[in-house]
Scaffold this motif. Sequence first.
Motif, PDB file in Angstrom:
ATOM      1  N   THR A 123     -26.626 -75.232  -8.362  1.00  0.00           N
ATOM      2  CA  THR A 123     -27.263 -73.997  -7.903  1.00  0.00           C
ATOM      3  C   THR A 123     -28.682 -74.211  -7.399  1.00  0.00           C
ATOM      4  O   THR A 123     -29.216 -73.378  -6.679  1.00  0.00           O
ATOM      5  CB  THR A 123     -27.320 -72.963  -9.043  1.00  0.00           C
ATOM      6  OG1 THR A 123     -28.117 -73.486 -10.117  1.00  0.00           O
ATOM      7  CG2 THR A 123     -25.924 -72.635  -9.552  1.00  0.00           C
ATOM      8  N   ALA A 124     -29.309 -75.327  -7.782  1.00  0.00           N
ATOM      9  CA  ALA A 124     -30.725 -75.590  -7.482  1.00  0.00           C
ATOM     10  C   ALA A 124     -31.602 -74.478  -8.048  1.00  0.00           C
ATOM     11  O   ALA A 124     -32.580 -74.055  -7.431  1.00  0.00           O
ATOM     12  CB  ALA A 124     -30.959 -75.759  -5.983  1.00  0.00           C
ATOM     13  N   ILE A 125     -31.219 -73.990  -9.218  1.00  0.00           N
ATOM     14  CA  ILE A 125     -32.011 -73.000  -9.961  1.00  0.00           C
ATOM     15  C   ILE A 125     -32.313 -73.611 -11.324  1.00  0.00           C
ATOM     16  O   ILE A 125     -31.432 -74.193 -11.964  1.00  0.00           O
ATOM     17  CB  ILE A 125     -31.238 -71.672 -10.130  1.00  0.00           C
ATOM     18  CG1 ILE A 125     -30.876 -71.083  -8.766  1.00  0.00           C
ATOM     19  CG2 ILE A 125     -32.050 -70.664 -10.936  1.00  0.00           C
ATOM     20  CD1 ILE A 125     -29.976 -69.852  -8.845  1.00  0.00           C
ATOM     21  N   SER A 126     -33.536 -73.505 -11.781  1.00  0.00           N
ATOM     22  CA  SER A 126     -33.936 -74.135 -13.033  1.00  0.00           C
ATOM     23  C   SER A 126     -33.150 -73.565 -14.215  1.00  0.00           C
ATOM     24  O   SER A 126     -32.743 -72.397 -14.191  1.00  0.00           O
ATOM     25  CB  SER A 126     -35.429 -73.940 -13.279  1.00  0.00           C
ATOM     26  OG  SER A 126     -35.701 -72.579 -13.599  1.00  0.00           O
ATOM     27  N   PRO A 127     -32.933 -74.370 -15.260  1.00  0.00           N
ATOM     28  CA  PRO A 127     -32.225 -73.869 -16.447  1.00  0.00           C
ATOM     29  C   PRO A 127     -32.919 -72.662 -17.068  1.00  0.00           C
ATOM     30  O   PRO A 127     -32.257 -71.754 -17.574  1.00  0.00           O
ATOM     31  CB  PRO A 127     -32.245 -75.068 -17.403  1.00  0.00           C
ATOM     32  CG  PRO A 127     -32.434 -76.254 -16.537  1.00  0.00           C
ATOM     33  CD  PRO A 127     -33.269 -75.800 -15.384  1.00  0.00           C
ATOM     34  N   GLN A 128     -34.251 -72.649 -17.019  1.00  0.00           N
ATOM     35  CA  GLN A 128     -34.996 -71.526 -17.589  1.00  0.00           C
ATOM     36  C   GLN A 128     -34.687 -70.236 -16.834  1.00  0.00           C
ATOM     37  O   GLN A 128     -34.483 -69.172 -17.434  1.00  0.00           O
ATOM     38  CB  GLN A 128     -36.502 -71.821 -17.548  1.00  0.00           C
ATOM     39  CG  GLN A 128     -36.950 -72.968 -18.431  1.00  0.00           C
ATOM     40  CD  GLN A 128     -36.670 -74.341 -17.816  1.00  0.00           C
ATOM     41  OE1 GLN A 128     -36.299 -74.440 -16.642  1.00  0.00           O
ATOM     42  NE2 GLN A 128     -36.841 -75.377 -18.621  1.00  0.00           N
ATOM     43  N   ALA A 129     -34.634 -70.335 -15.509  1.00  0.00           N
ATOM     44  CA  ALA A 129     -34.316 -69.157 -14.697  1.00  0.00           C
ATOM     45  C   ALA A 129     -32.866 -68.731 -14.900  1.00  0.00           C
ATOM     46  O   ALA A 129     -32.559 -67.531 -14.990  1.00  0.00           O
ATOM     47  CB  ALA A 129     -34.584 -69.441 -13.215  1.00  0.00           C
ATOM     48  N   LEU A 130     -31.961 -69.690 -14.987  1.00  0.00           N
ATOM     49  CA  LEU A 130     -30.545 -69.365 -15.217  1.00  0.00           C
ATOM     50  C   LEU A 130     -30.368 -68.655 -16.557  1.00  0.00           C
ATOM     51  O   LEU A 130     -29.527 -67.754 -16.683  1.00  0.00           O
ATOM     52  CB  LEU A 130     -29.700 -70.639 -15.189  1.00  0.00           C
ATOM     53  CG  LEU A 130     -29.511 -71.297 -13.823  1.00  0.00           C
ATOM     54  CD1 LEU A 130     -28.851 -72.659 -13.984  1.00  0.00           C
ATOM     55  CD2 LEU A 130     -28.692 -70.416 -12.896  1.00  0.00           C
ATOM     56  N   GLY A 131     -31.147 -69.069 -17.555  1.00  0.00           N
ATOM     57  CA  GLY A 131     -31.062 -68.441 -18.873  1.00  0.00           C
ATOM     58  C   GLY A 131     -31.444 -66.979 -18.856  1.00  0.00           C
ATOM     59  O   GLY A 131     -31.056 -66.213 -19.747  1.00  0.00           O
ATOM     60  N   TYR A 132     -32.197 -66.584 -17.860  1.00  0.00           N
ATOM     61  CA  TYR A 132     -32.545 -65.168 -17.707  1.00  0.00           C
ATOM     62  C   TYR A 132     -31.582 -64.478 -16.748  1.00  0.00           C
ATOM     63  O   TYR A 132     -31.128 -63.361 -17.006  1.00  0.00           O
ATOM     64  CB  TYR A 132     -33.976 -65.059 -17.170  1.00  0.00           C
ATOM     65  CG  TYR A 132     -34.414 -63.637 -16.903  1.00  0.00           C
ATOM     66  CD1 TYR A 132     -34.820 -62.791 -17.936  1.00  0.00           C
ATOM     67  CD2 TYR A 132     -34.410 -63.121 -15.605  1.00  0.00           C
ATOM     68  CE1 TYR A 132     -35.199 -61.486 -17.685  1.00  0.00           C
ATOM     69  CE2 TYR A 132     -34.796 -61.817 -15.353  1.00  0.00           C
ATOM     70  CZ  TYR A 132     -35.196 -61.008 -16.390  1.00  0.00           C
ATOM     71  OH  TYR A 132     -35.565 -59.713 -16.144  1.00  0.00           O
ATOM     72  N   ILE A 133     -31.246 -65.149 -15.642  1.00  0.00           N
ATOM     73  CA  ILE A 133     -30.434 -64.543 -14.581  1.00  0.00           C
ATOM     74  C   ILE A 133     -29.015 -64.230 -15.032  1.00  0.00           C
ATOM     75  O   ILE A 133     -28.492 -63.129 -14.803  1.00  0.00           O
ATOM     76  CB  ILE A 133     -30.396 -65.473 -13.348  1.00  0.00           C
ATOM     77  CG1 ILE A 133     -31.751 -65.482 -12.654  1.00  0.00           C
ATOM     78  CG2 ILE A 133     -29.295 -65.043 -12.371  1.00  0.00           C
ATOM     79  CD1 ILE A 133     -31.868 -66.543 -11.565  1.00  0.00           C
TER      80      ILE A 133
END
Length: 421
Positions: A123-133
Amino acid sequence: MLTLKNKSRRRAVTYGIIYAYISSVQNKKNKKRACWTKKWLEERSQFGHIPLLKELRENNPNDFKNYLRMDCTTFDNLLQVLEQYLVKEDTVMRMAIPPNERLMATLRFLATGRSYEDLKFSTAISPQALGYIIPETCKIIYEQLKNEYLKFPTTKEEWNSIAKDFENKWHFINCGGALDGKHIRITSPAGSGALYYNYKHFYSIVLMALVNANYEFIYVDVGKNGRMSDAGVIEYTEFYRRLSEDALNLPDNTETTEHLNYVFVCDEAFALHRHILKPYPQKDLNFEKRIYNYRLSRARNVVENAFGLIASRFRILHTCINLNVSKAKYIILAICVLHNYLRRHSSSYITSSTLDKENSETHEIEGGDWRQQNYEITSLKQNIVRNVPLEAKQNRENYLRYFLGKGKIAWQEEMIKKGKA
């Protein structure tokens, strides 16, 4: 008593600790962040899955469907419904992740059960951002779709419509749905001890569901702890409370076929009730009771298939969900409502071989594809025998007599003799 020398030594140690603490705080303040985010994560449009999905959409639509568990058109329609709730504002620090990428990342997470750390590479999205998204998007999916796609019947007309489908498709009268529950594996919640530790020796929350004749969820309850008595989980649901208080607005016996109680069907894990039918125990079954069990199992088959289908489509159900209970709850709720949405809008979600089907000539039930893939979720434990109200026993006897008399189907005795039921 402390000597002067010892007092001086203690004072020196104290001052040293204070100085070290102040120095560490000052160093943290002065330390510059190496980088705000990794370069390749900033170039999401180049390194993320967006270029891949664009290619799949244009040239390999079947692979697109496999990637997100829905075809291009269904995804576009779903995005249109949810987009306004997924939009985030840009900041001076960075551009917000667009709604389509938020939805894609969430669907991929549900489809695979991959960790955030693993999912960041596609996804090229950080794990921290995924944990919120991802938890936020699952909650939005559920909240925005539930009123239309997870609507619980409230009128006698709606209950009768469900019963008519069961009668037409499975030869079972006065049935408002098939009831069952599953254990969903989670990591041990912090500070919970053994509260969520179930009889299969893993931590879980319980998904309780009522399914109609079209394999759609019409009621779900998620979040009861796995340690709770499996047979007693249902008694703590809003559905059972309203059932016990006669607050479901079910058709009364003057409006039902053969004036029998309006019922819900389930397996051995649940207690018999005047509105709940379960099989007779396997011990000491006579021919008549085997016929009753056969007829009941035909109707109850829909809930087995609904659970089997979501387990085969959403592989997150085969992992240990590493989220707190409130977030894990919305993961499961989103799956259930997405199942109903896809059931109605995606012709490719279910094929002719996906679910169990009845052979029109032999009337034998032929297992669907999901049964070949070993994707079953852990079931509730069989109910411990306890006292059952006489009215509930009599209700089951009434249905047994109906299946042997007016409600008899031509092949039921043959199926019993063949050992197919």
